[in-house]
Design an enzyme around this catalytic site. Structure first.
Site, PDB file in Angstrom:
ATOM      1  N   SER A 135     -11.665  35.071 -28.600  1.00  0.00           N
ATOM      2  CA  SER A 135     -12.482  36.142 -29.266  1.00  0.00           C
ATOM      3  C   SER A 135     -11.985  35.299 -31.161  1.00  0.00           C
ATOM      4  CB  SER A 135     -11.209  37.611 -29.054  1.00  0.00           C
ATOM      5  OG  SER A 135     -11.674  38.284 -30.083  1.00  0.00           O
ATOM      6  N   LYS A 161     -16.683  34.769 -28.177  1.00  0.00           N
ATOM      7  CA  LYS A 161     -16.128  36.790 -28.810  1.00  0.00           C
ATOM      8  C   LYS A 161     -16.622  36.185 -30.038  1.00  0.00           C
ATOM      9  CE  LYS A 161     -13.083  40.873 -28.308  1.00  0.00           C
ATOM     10  NZ  LYS A 161     -12.314  41.132 -27.235  1.00  0.00           N
ATOM     11  N   LEU A 162     -17.483  36.972 -31.000  1.00  0.00           N
ATOM     12  CA  LEU A 162     -17.516  37.308 -32.582  1.00  0.00           C
ATOM     13  C   LEU A 162     -17.039  38.321 -32.522  1.00  0.00           C
ATOM     14  CD1 LEU A 162     -20.477  35.719 -32.976  1.00  0.00           C
ATOM     15  CD2 LEU A 162     -18.307  34.365 -33.207  1.00  0.00           C
ATOM     16  N   LYS A 163     -15.932  38.650 -33.347  1.00  0.00           N
ATOM     17  CA  LYS A 163     -16.075  40.121 -34.228  1.00  0.00           C
ATOM     18  C   LYS A 163     -16.895  40.321 -35.361  1.00  0.00           C
ATOM     19  CE  LYS A 163     -11.596  40.898 -32.046  1.00  0.00           C
ATOM     20  NZ  LYS A 163     -11.593  42.662 -31.623  1.00  0.00           N
ATOM     21  N   ASP A 188     -17.574  42.166 -30.580  1.00  0.00           N
ATOM     22  CA  ASP A 188     -16.756  43.622 -30.810  1.00  0.00           C
ATOM     23  C   ASP A 188     -16.635  43.536 -31.912  1.00  0.00           C
ATOM     24  OD1 ASP A 188     -14.761  45.014 -30.009  1.00  0.00           O
ATOM     25  OD2 ASP A 188     -12.985  43.830 -29.636  1.00  0.00           O
ATOM     26  N   ASN A 190     -14.552  46.606 -32.240  1.00  0.00           N
ATOM     27  CA  ASN A 190     -14.067  48.327 -32.722  1.00  0.00           C
ATOM     28  C   ASN A 190     -13.986  49.319 -32.702  1.00  0.00           C
ATOM     29  OD1 ASN A 190     -11.663  44.832 -32.672  1.00  0.00           O
ATOM     30  ND2 ASN A 190     -11.287  46.331 -31.679  1.00  0.00           N
ATOM     31  N   GLU A 213     -18.701  45.126 -27.234  1.00  0.00           N
ATOM     32  CA  GLU A 213     -18.234  45.561 -26.783  1.00  0.00           C
ATOM     33  C   GLU A 213     -17.790  46.992 -28.165  1.00  0.00           C
ATOM     34  OE1 GLU A 213     -14.386  42.752 -26.457  1.00  0.00           O
ATOM     35  OE2 GLU A 213     -12.828  44.703 -26.434  1.00  0.00           O
ATOM     36  N   ASP A 238     -14.086  48.848 -25.188  1.00  0.00           N
ATOM     37  CA  ASP A 238     -12.368  48.697 -24.314  1.00  0.00           C
ATOM     38  C   ASP A 238     -11.674  50.158 -25.239  1.00  0.00           C
ATOM     39  OD1 ASP A 238     -10.417  47.736 -25.808  1.00  0.00           O
ATOM     40  OD2 ASP A 238     -10.758  46.257 -27.381  1.00  0.00           O
ATOM     41  N   LYS A 262      -7.260  46.503 -20.641  1.00  0.00           N
ATOM     42  CA  LYS A 262      -6.158  45.978 -21.375  1.00  0.00           C
ATOM     43  C   LYS A 262      -5.431  47.225 -20.938  1.00  0.00           C
ATOM     44  CE  LYS A 262      -7.506  44.271 -26.159  1.00  0.00           C
ATOM     45  NZ  LYS A 262      -8.266  45.479 -27.065  1.00  0.00           N
ATOM     46  N   GLY A 290      -7.164  41.129 -24.725  1.00  0.00           N
ATOM     47  CA  GLY A 290      -5.702  40.663 -24.994  1.00  0.00           C
ATOM     48  C   GLY A 290      -5.483  41.249 -26.611  1.00  0.00           C
TER      49      GLY A 290
HETATM   50  O1  SMG Z   1      -5.570  38.378 -27.467  1.00  0.00           O
HETATM   51  O2  SMG Z   1      -6.717  36.440 -27.877  1.00  0.00           O
HETATM   52  C1  SMG Z   1      -6.957  37.942 -28.701  1.00  0.00           C
HETATM   53  C2  SMG Z   1      -7.580  38.766 -29.026  1.00  0.00           C
HETATM   54  C3  SMG Z   1      -8.408  39.711 -28.113  1.00  0.00           C
HETATM   55  O3  SMG Z   1      -9.648  40.343 -29.611  1.00  0.00           O
HETATM   56  C4  SMG Z   1      -9.171  40.904 -29.350  1.00  0.00           C
HETATM   57  N1  SMG Z   1      -8.582  41.732 -28.774  1.00  0.00           N
HETATM   58  O4  SMG Z   1     -10.411  44.732 -29.822  1.00  0.00           O
HETATM   59  O5  SMG Z   1     -10.857  43.274 -28.082  1.00  0.00           O
HETATM   60  C5  SMG Z   1      -9.930  43.705 -29.255  1.00  0.00           C
HETATM   61  C6  SMG Z   1      -8.777  42.888 -29.996  1.00  0.00           C
HETATM   62  C7  SMG Z   1      -7.781  43.803 -30.621  1.00  0.00           C
HETATM   63  C8  SMG Z   1      -6.480  43.419 -30.552  1.00  0.00           C
HETATM   64  S1  SMG Z   1      -6.474  42.822 -33.317  1.00  0.00           S
HETATM   65  C9  SMG Z   1      -5.000  42.835 -33.091  1.00  0.00           C
HETATM   66 MG    MG Z   2     -11.517  44.905 -28.411  1.00  0.00          MG
END
Ligand code: SMG
Ligand code: MG
Length: 368
Positions: A135, A161-163, A188, A190, A213, A238, A262, A290
């Site tokens: 990510s 995976k790109l935020k 993703d 969020n 996502e 998620d 998760k 994660g």
């Molecule tokens: O554990 O590599 C990891 C982070 C994966 O992007 C990740 N997690 O929304 O999926 C998600 C984010 C939330 C965690 S941000 C602290």
């Molecule tokens: Mg996510």
């Protein structure tokens, strides 16, 4: 099992690089480890919470408080307590799933270690190693993002995976797709968008994404279904999937075609397993998310990711993607995979010296 008490350890570990998402930036892994002590074994659980309640309503100090005041004491007097008795004993307390998951995992690890059973076997795993993605946080510029992606691809990650967030979406995704060609690519958000952004989000379909996502708020299943009718890329949920019941509802409503599981978000590995089963029964692929876990949480996530329905690479990256020094033997990427631990329970324990160096405080809660 005869549980004597649970130690709450507040840890603080710098990340190798700050991780920026639509809800904020994390430079330090600030969370709890729980050590459940039984007469015949001890077990570890890692909490998914961070310093501030930005991913969900939970945060580290809040999790510590609910654990010490309510959750750990509620295990006293449960007859014949084992890991399957933890969630029922805690169910009258609302929400607080990240805290509940940490406690159930610590008890589960102690229980399995006492019986010599690996977590992967207890959950029904079918793989010895699991395919891994990574990510990639929101970057300061597109060149900086491209350098980060290049490094991860060189390390062997099988998908990127790109935020994304409003203002950092179409152009960075376009740049990565153009530069790296036919890689497995997903995004993703969020929950960073609203229904009014649906027309804008449709532009992501130009980039052949494996999934999108959690674009919309966690409580907007209907909005996700509306977007899903128009978007070619599958929606993956998620934050919205907080239980097996929520997963079943999301699938029935066509709010998603893929689920990120998760264990922390859903209250533990046993509920995570039930979500896996609901998804498999409905033909919905899952993958393991994660929360920037140390080796303690990672070990358990990798065991879960070895179940048959986990057909997509997870956010189960190697230790060095997060920390200069992990709490356990580092997890290393081999041909894009991490090896599933084979020892009893989660198969690892934190190194006492490394743990001591990152522990901010510790508190023993006896179970009377
Ligand atoms: O554990 O590599 C990891 C982070 C994966 O992007 C990740 N997690 O929304 O999926 C998600 C984010 C939330 C965690 S941000 C602290
Ligand atoms: Mg996510």
């Amino acid at each position: 099992m005869n549980l004597e008490g649970v130690e709450i350890l507040h840890i603080s570990m710098p990340l190798v690089g700050a991780f920026r998402t639509s809800f904020g930036t994390e430079a330090v892994r600030d969370t709890l480890l729980l050590r459940a002590v039984a007469d015949d074994a001890e077990g570890w659980g890692e909490c998914g919470a961070s310093e501030a309640p930005l991913y969900s309503g939970e945060y580290t100090q809040g999790a510590a408080d609910v654990l010490r005041r309510h959750l750990i004491p509620a295990l006293a007097g449960v007859p014949d307590l084992d890991s399957h008795g933890v969630a029922p004993a805690l169910s009258r307390f609302k929400e607080n799933r990240l805290a509940k998951a940490a406690l159930e995992t610590a008890v589960l690890d102690a229980d399995l270690k006492a019986r010599g059973v690996p977590l992967s076997h207890a959950l029904g795993a079918v793989r010895r190693s699991v395919p891994c993605g990574v990510s990639v946080g929101i970057a300061d510029s597109i060149p900086v993002l491209l350098d980060a992606v290049e490094e991860y691809l060189a390390a062997g990650y099988l998908r990127i995976k790109l935020k994304i967030e409003p203002g950092w979406d179409i152009e960075p995704v376009r740049a990565v797709r153009e530069r790296f060609g036919d890689i497995m690519l997903q995004v993703d958000a969020n929950a960073g968008y609203e229904r009014g952004d649906i027309d804008h989000l449709l532009a992501l379909d130009a980039f052949d994404l494996s999934l999108v996502e959690q674009p919309l708020p966690m409580d907007d299943l209907l909005g996700h279904a509306m977007l899903g009718r128009r978007l070619a890329a599958p929606i993956c949920l998620d934050e919205s999937i907080v239980s097996a019941r929520a997963a079943a509802a999301a699938i029935e409503l066509s709010a998603c075609r893929i689920v990120n599981i998760k264990p922390g978000r859903v209250g533990g590995y046993l509920e995570a397993r039930r979500i896996h089963d609901v998804c498999v029964a409905n033909g919905v692929p899952v993958w393991c998310g994660g929360m920037l876990e140390t080796g303690v949480g990672r070990a358990a996530n990798v065991a879960l990711a070895a179940l048959p329905g986990f057909t997509l690479p997870g956010d189960t990256s190697a230790s060095e993607r997060y920390f200069d020094e992990d709490l356990t033997e580092p997890f290393r990427l081999v041909d894009g995979h991490l090896t599933v631990p084979t020892g009893p329970g989660i198969g690892v324990s934190p190194d006492p010296d490394i743990l001591a160096g990152v522990t901010v405080s510790r508190e023993w809660i006896p179970i009377r």
